[in-house]
Design a protein around this motif. Sequence first.
Motif, PDB file in Angstrom:
ATOM      1  N   ILE A   7       0.755   3.967  -0.571  1.00 29.39           N
ATOM      2  CA  ILE A   7       0.947   2.836   0.345  1.00 29.39           C
ATOM      3  C   ILE A   7       2.087   3.104   1.332  1.00 29.39           C
ATOM      4  N   PRO A   8       3.272   3.519   0.886  1.00 32.23           N
ATOM      5  CA  PRO A   8       4.329   3.803   1.874  1.00 32.23           C
ATOM      6  C   PRO A   8       3.980   4.982   2.791  1.00 32.23           C
ATOM      7  N   ILE A  12       3.663   5.077   6.905  1.00 35.03           N
ATOM      8  CA  ILE A  12       4.361   6.056   7.747  1.00 35.03           C
ATOM      9  C   ILE A  12       3.380   6.742   8.692  1.00 35.03           C
ATOM     10  N   LEU A  13       2.205   7.101   8.190  1.00 34.31           N
ATOM     11  CA  LEU A  13       1.216   7.758   9.035  1.00 34.31           C
ATOM     12  C   LEU A  13       0.689   6.830  10.135  1.00 34.31           C
ATOM     13  N   VAL A  14       0.459   5.575   9.793  1.00 31.79           N
ATOM     14  CA  VAL A  14      -0.009   4.624  10.806  1.00 31.79           C
ATOM     15  C   VAL A  14       1.040   4.457  11.900  1.00 31.79           C
ATOM     16  N   VAL A  15       2.278   4.263  11.502  1.00 26.93           N
ATOM     17  CA  VAL A  15       3.353   4.094  12.488  1.00 26.93           C
ATOM     18  C   VAL A  15       3.522   5.371  13.313  1.00 26.93           C
ATOM     19  N   GLY A  37      -3.846   7.178   7.847  1.00 30.76           N
ATOM     20  CA  GLY A  37      -2.958   6.186   7.247  1.00 30.76           C
ATOM     21  C   GLY A  37      -3.720   5.007   6.673  1.00 30.76           C
ATOM     22  N   PHE A  38      -4.721   4.522   7.409  1.00 28.40           N
ATOM     23  CA  PHE A  38      -5.516   3.396   6.909  1.00 28.40           C
ATOM     24  C   PHE A  38      -6.321   3.787   5.674  1.00 28.40           C
ATOM     25  N   LEU A  39      -6.824   5.019   5.644  1.00 30.89           N
ATOM     26  CA  LEU A  39      -7.540   5.482   4.452  1.00 30.89           C
ATOM     27  C   LEU A  39      -6.611   5.547   3.239  1.00 30.89           C
ATOM     28  N   LEU A  40      -5.391   6.014   3.454  1.00 26.61           N
ATOM     29  CA  LEU A  40      -4.421   6.045   2.353  1.00 26.61           C
ATOM     30  C   LEU A  40      -4.028   4.635   1.915  1.00 26.61           C
ATOM     31  N   LEU A  42      -5.945   2.011   2.063  1.00 26.99           N
ATOM     32  CA  LEU A  42      -7.097   1.519   1.312  1.00 26.99           C
ATOM     33  C   LEU A  42      -7.118   2.111  -0.095  1.00 26.99           C
ATOM     34  N   ALA A  43      -6.876   3.407  -0.203  1.00 25.33           N
ATOM     35  CA  ALA A  43      -6.852   4.055  -1.519  1.00 25.33           C
ATOM     36  C   ALA A  43      -5.731   3.492  -2.385  1.00 25.33           C
ATOM     37  N   GLY A  44      -4.567   3.267  -1.789  1.00 23.14           N
ATOM     38  CA  GLY A  44      -3.455   2.692  -2.537  1.00 23.14           C
ATOM     39  C   GLY A  44      -3.735   1.280  -2.995  1.00 23.14           C
TER      40      GLY A  44
END
Length: 53
Positions: A7-8, A12-15, A37-40, A42-44
Amino acid sequence: MIFCFTIPYGLILVVGGVIGFTKKGSIALLAGGSGTGFLLLLAGYLSLKAFEK
């Protein structure tokens, strides 16, 4: 407890994707950073929900 990292890192990737887009105007940076980032995120989120059960 993988969601503690995904999630964090997803945020970071989205930002980073948004910042890269605003500085360089690159759609590839926006799609790559924000998409991953959105995929991560969602996975989180799914991992968090599975952990709660």
